[in-house]
Design an enzyme around this catalytic site. Structure first.
Site, PDB file in Angstrom:
ATOM      1  CG  ASP A  21      -1.703   1.232   1.439  1.00 47.64           C
ATOM      2  OD1 ASP A  21      -1.860   1.980   0.443  1.00 47.64           O
ATOM      3  OD2 ASP A  21      -2.155   1.473   2.566  1.00 47.64           O
ATOM      4  CG  ASN A  23      -3.060   5.283  -1.159  1.00 49.82           C
ATOM      5  OD1 ASN A  23      -3.103   4.219  -0.542  1.00 49.82           O
ATOM      6  ND2 ASN A  23      -3.993   5.651  -2.013  1.00 49.82           N
ATOM      7  CG  ASP A  25      -5.967   3.105   0.432  1.00 47.72           C
ATOM      8  OD1 ASP A  25      -5.068   2.246   0.573  1.00 47.72           O
ATOM      9  OD2 ASP A  25      -6.582   3.263  -0.643  1.00 47.72           O
ATOM     10  CG  ASP A  29      -1.365   1.614  -3.735  1.00 47.51           C
ATOM     11  OD1 ASP A  29      -0.167   1.374  -4.003  1.00 47.51           O
ATOM     12  OD2 ASP A  29      -1.718   2.263  -2.729  1.00 47.51           O
ATOM     13  CG  ASP A  98      -7.015 -12.578 -13.330  1.00 47.96           C
ATOM     14  OD1 ASP A  98      -7.783 -13.310 -13.966  1.00 47.96           O
ATOM     15  OD2 ASP A  98      -6.532 -12.874 -12.224  1.00 47.96           O
ATOM     16  CG  ASP A 199     -11.716 -15.774 -13.265  1.00 48.19           C
ATOM     17  OD1 ASP A 199     -10.984 -16.067 -12.314  1.00 48.19           O
ATOM     18  OD2 ASP A 199     -12.962 -15.711 -13.172  1.00 48.19           O
ATOM     19  CD  GLU A 255      -9.577 -20.183 -12.162  1.00 47.42           C
ATOM     20  OE1 GLU A 255      -9.477 -20.326 -10.944  1.00 47.42           O
ATOM     21  OE2 GLU A 255     -10.440 -19.443 -12.676  1.00 47.42           O
ATOM     22  CG  HIS A 328      -6.441 -15.265  -6.082  1.00 45.31           C
ATOM     23  ND1 HIS A 328      -5.903 -15.855  -7.210  1.00 45.31           N
ATOM     24  CD2 HIS A 328      -7.749 -15.079  -6.360  1.00 45.31           C
ATOM     25  CE1 HIS A 328      -6.846 -16.004  -8.112  1.00 45.31           C
ATOM     26  NE2 HIS A 328      -7.975 -15.535  -7.628  1.00 45.31           N
ATOM     27  CG  ASP A 329      -9.106 -18.607  -6.074  1.00 40.59           C
ATOM     28  OD1 ASP A 329      -9.505 -17.566  -5.527  1.00 40.59           O
ATOM     29  OD2 ASP A 329      -9.182 -18.812  -7.301  1.00 40.59           O
TER      30      ASP A 329
HETATM   31  C1  NOJ Z   1     -11.601 -17.903 -10.115  1.00 44.32           C
HETATM   32  C2  NOJ Z   1     -10.837 -16.869  -9.365  1.00 44.32           C
HETATM   33  O1  NOJ Z   1      -9.522 -17.302  -9.198  1.00 44.32           O
HETATM   34  C3  NOJ Z   1     -11.571 -16.634  -8.072  1.00 44.32           C
HETATM   35  O2  NOJ Z   1     -10.841 -15.847  -7.185  1.00 44.32           O
HETATM   36  C4  NOJ Z   1     -12.896 -16.019  -8.400  1.00 44.32           C
HETATM   37  O3  NOJ Z   1     -13.650 -15.908  -7.219  1.00 44.32           O
HETATM   38  C5  NOJ Z   1     -13.672 -16.849  -9.404  1.00 44.32           C
HETATM   39  N1  NOJ Z   1     -12.860 -17.354 -10.475  1.00 44.32           N
HETATM   40  C6  NOJ Z   1     -14.764 -16.046 -10.015  1.00 44.32           C
HETATM   41  O4  NOJ Z   1     -14.224 -15.071 -10.866  1.00 44.32           O
END
Ligand code: NOJ
Length: 555
Positions: A21, A23, A25, A29, A98, A199, A255, A328-329
């Site tokens: 980050d 700034n 907040d 960013d 993405d 995605d 993905e 991130h999932d």
């Molecule tokens: C896969 C993404 O990696 C995930 O983070 C997202 O919630 C779903 N697709 C829906 O876009």
């Protein structure tokens, strides 16, 4: 051997909200990312995949896009993006965007128009259906709990949303939708970006008639198999290749939820008709149970070895693998397979980075960042965890305690806690209040400390990356043939790589105990140690492997 730069790359995923980050907040960013390009160059990666940075109301943290050609206010503006792209290129780092085009946000102008009336010109941009017997058009459940259909009062019809109700699915069967998407992609390519991570791209073609999904035992809804790898997905991706991708020198990764080997060979075939590679998910569900991911169950090593090896062997000379543990999932791999220790982080990294395919590193993985010790749903920000918590407890499937334990083990927010830069307040991520808690272990696990320690996880990753990208073993690491050893061994993950006369053996003890191991290959006349997390161990036929030992040798 078909060589390509994207096969020889190492990709680093940035989740901008949690990276840095600039700034104060509390939200990462674009200028924060710019300030860390030297760090990424030091690590040695050559491609960044940026999770979505577009305008979004953030129902699903940017995966719900309301304007594909503008930047999310929290992250900065287009000038900041242009500066980031330019400076990344100056650091010899490419940028992959993405591409989230299975769905938009319900706040996207297309959807706002689409829902206005049944005869709106954009009506058919989305998937609208009449109800059936006073209920939803079919039994599909959304990935984020509840039905995949939302009733729209205004036009008295349902729209499809495979994810949250603020993420309506686009209708790819409408050629105008494809025109819009391809024009938008072209606009980004002309800006000079270097590729796309697509995605849930395997979900863009739905089975005509939208038949009910299969209801698995104990499940509340039908599954989404009629939305994955649908009848026209390859046609649409080939159209995308013809109309956009083929005109640029890009890296593309799809993905692909629910992808099989057979399908992957089409998506990522070496004939290059569609994508360069796919993300497959089989190995990430090996520690799920009848309630899905919400369990503390661990993976059984032989299952993991057999699964990853199947992908190694069956894509060889047919398609290209992407290699990943984290994103991130997913929960943090050092907690999922390891014991949170730096040694286990190095061992687990070795297993992946010596395989054939393009490796992905998720921010903080290179530091051995761990899962967060969640004790309450109030600490969560992720729509998937929050909705599942409500749904599964209400349905009496799991208790509150079981659900929190499941979230702490597998929830997506484990990956989304702020990047740990140093041991100052908020791990140096922000001068403000972070949007999600910082992991309390930042005083010991942080980039500053690891840069200074030659034995750190960071420096081990740096070495793994440089072996792959710039060493005498680069060719064999990228292109060599893979063969699994001892597939039923419950402790050791061992395999060989071979290219012409050269051969490597990779031996990793995936447990916290010392184990005996007899190498089923001739290791007499060993030439070189390529890398090891425990240099004092010597390669011999009969070995005692210390806990979390990893060693790679040229034999
Ligand atoms: C896969 C993404 O990696 C995930 O983070 C997202 O919630 C779903 N697709 C829906 O876009």
């Amino acid at each position: 051997m078909n060589k390509a730069w994207w096969k020889e790359s190492v990709i680093y995923q940035i989740y901008p909200r949690s990276f840095c980050d600039s700034n104060g907040d509390g939200i990462g960013d674009l200028n924060g990312i710019r300030s860390k390009l030297d760090y990424l160059q030091e690590l040695g990666i050559n491609v960044i995949w940026l999770s979505p940075i577009y305008k979004s109301p953030n129902d699903d943290m940017g995966y719900d896009i309301s304007d594909y050609q503008d930047i999310m206010d929290d992250f900065g503006n287009m000038d900041d993006f242009d500066a980031l792209l330019k400076e990344a290129h100056e650091h010899q780092i490419k940028i992959v965007m993405d591409l989230v085009v299975n769905h938009t946000s319900d706040e996207h102008k297309w959807f706002i128009e689409s829902r206005q009336s049944k005869d709106n010109p954009k009506r058919d941009y989305y998937i609208w259906r009449e109800g059936k017997d006073g209920k939803e058009p079919n039994n599909w459940g959304s990935c984020f709990s509840g039905s995949a259909w939302e009733w729209d009062e205004n036009t008295q019809m349902y729209y499809l949303h495979c994810f949250s109700k603020k993420q309506p699915d686009l209708n790819w069967d409408n050629p105008k939708v494809r025109d819009e998407v391809f024009n938008m992609m072209t606009w980004w390519c002309d800006k000079g970006i270097d590729g796309f991570r697509m995605d849930v791209i395997s979900m863009i073609s739905k089975v005509p008639g939208l038949p009910d999904g299969k209801v698995y035992e104990g499940a509340l809804y039908g599954d989404l198999s009629n939305t994955t790898n649908g009848p026209k997905v390859h046609e649409y991706l080939q159209e995308m290749r013809d109309r956009v991708l083929s005109k640029y020198d890009l890296i593309t990764v799809g993905e692909c939820a629910g992808v099989t080997i057979e399908e992957a060979q089409k998506y990522a075939g070496l004939d290059n008709k569609e994508l360069n590679m796919v993300f497959q998910f089989e190995h990430t569900s090996l520690d799920h149970d009848e309630n899905g991911k919400w369990t503390t169950k661990r993976m059984y090593l032989p299952d993991l070895k057999k699964n990853l090896s199947k992908w190694q062997v069956e894509l060889e000379n047919k398609a290209w693998n992407s290699l990943y543990w984290d994103n991130h999932d997913q929960p943090r791999i050092v907690s999922r397979l390891g014991d949170d220790s730096p040694l286990s982080a190095k061992c687990i990294a070795t297993v992946l980075h010596m395989m054939q395919g393009t490796p992905y590193i998720y921010q903080g993985e290179e530091l051995g960042m761990t899962n967060y010790p969640f004790t309450s749903i109030d600490e969560c920000r992720d729509i998937e965890s929050i909705n599942a918590f409500k749904e599964l407890i209400n349905a009496g499937k799991l208790t509150k305690e079981q659900m929190i334990a499941g979230i702490a083990a597998k929830g997506r927010d484990n990956a989304r806690t702020p990047m740990q830069w140093d041991d100052s307040d908020n791990a140096g991520f922000t001068a403000g209040t972070p949007w999600i808690n910082v992991n309390p272990n930042y005083k010991t696990i942080n980039a500053k400390a690891e840069l200074e320690d030659e034995n750190s996880v960071f420096n081990y990753y740096k070495k793994l990356i440089s072996l792959r990208r710039k060493s005498e073993w680069s060719d064999i690491i990228v292109y060599g043939t893979y063969r699994l050893l001892d597939e039923d061994d419950e402790s050791v993950f061992a395999y060989t790589r071979q290219l012409d006369e050269k051969k490597l053996i990779v031996i990793c003890n995936m447990t916290g105990k010392e184990v005996d191991y007899t190498i089923p290959e001739d290791v007499n006349g060993v030439k070189n140690t390529v890398i090891s997390n425990c240099d004092s161990v010597e390669l011999k036929q009969q070995m005692k492997l210390p806990a979390w030992f990893a060693g790679v040798y040229e034999i």
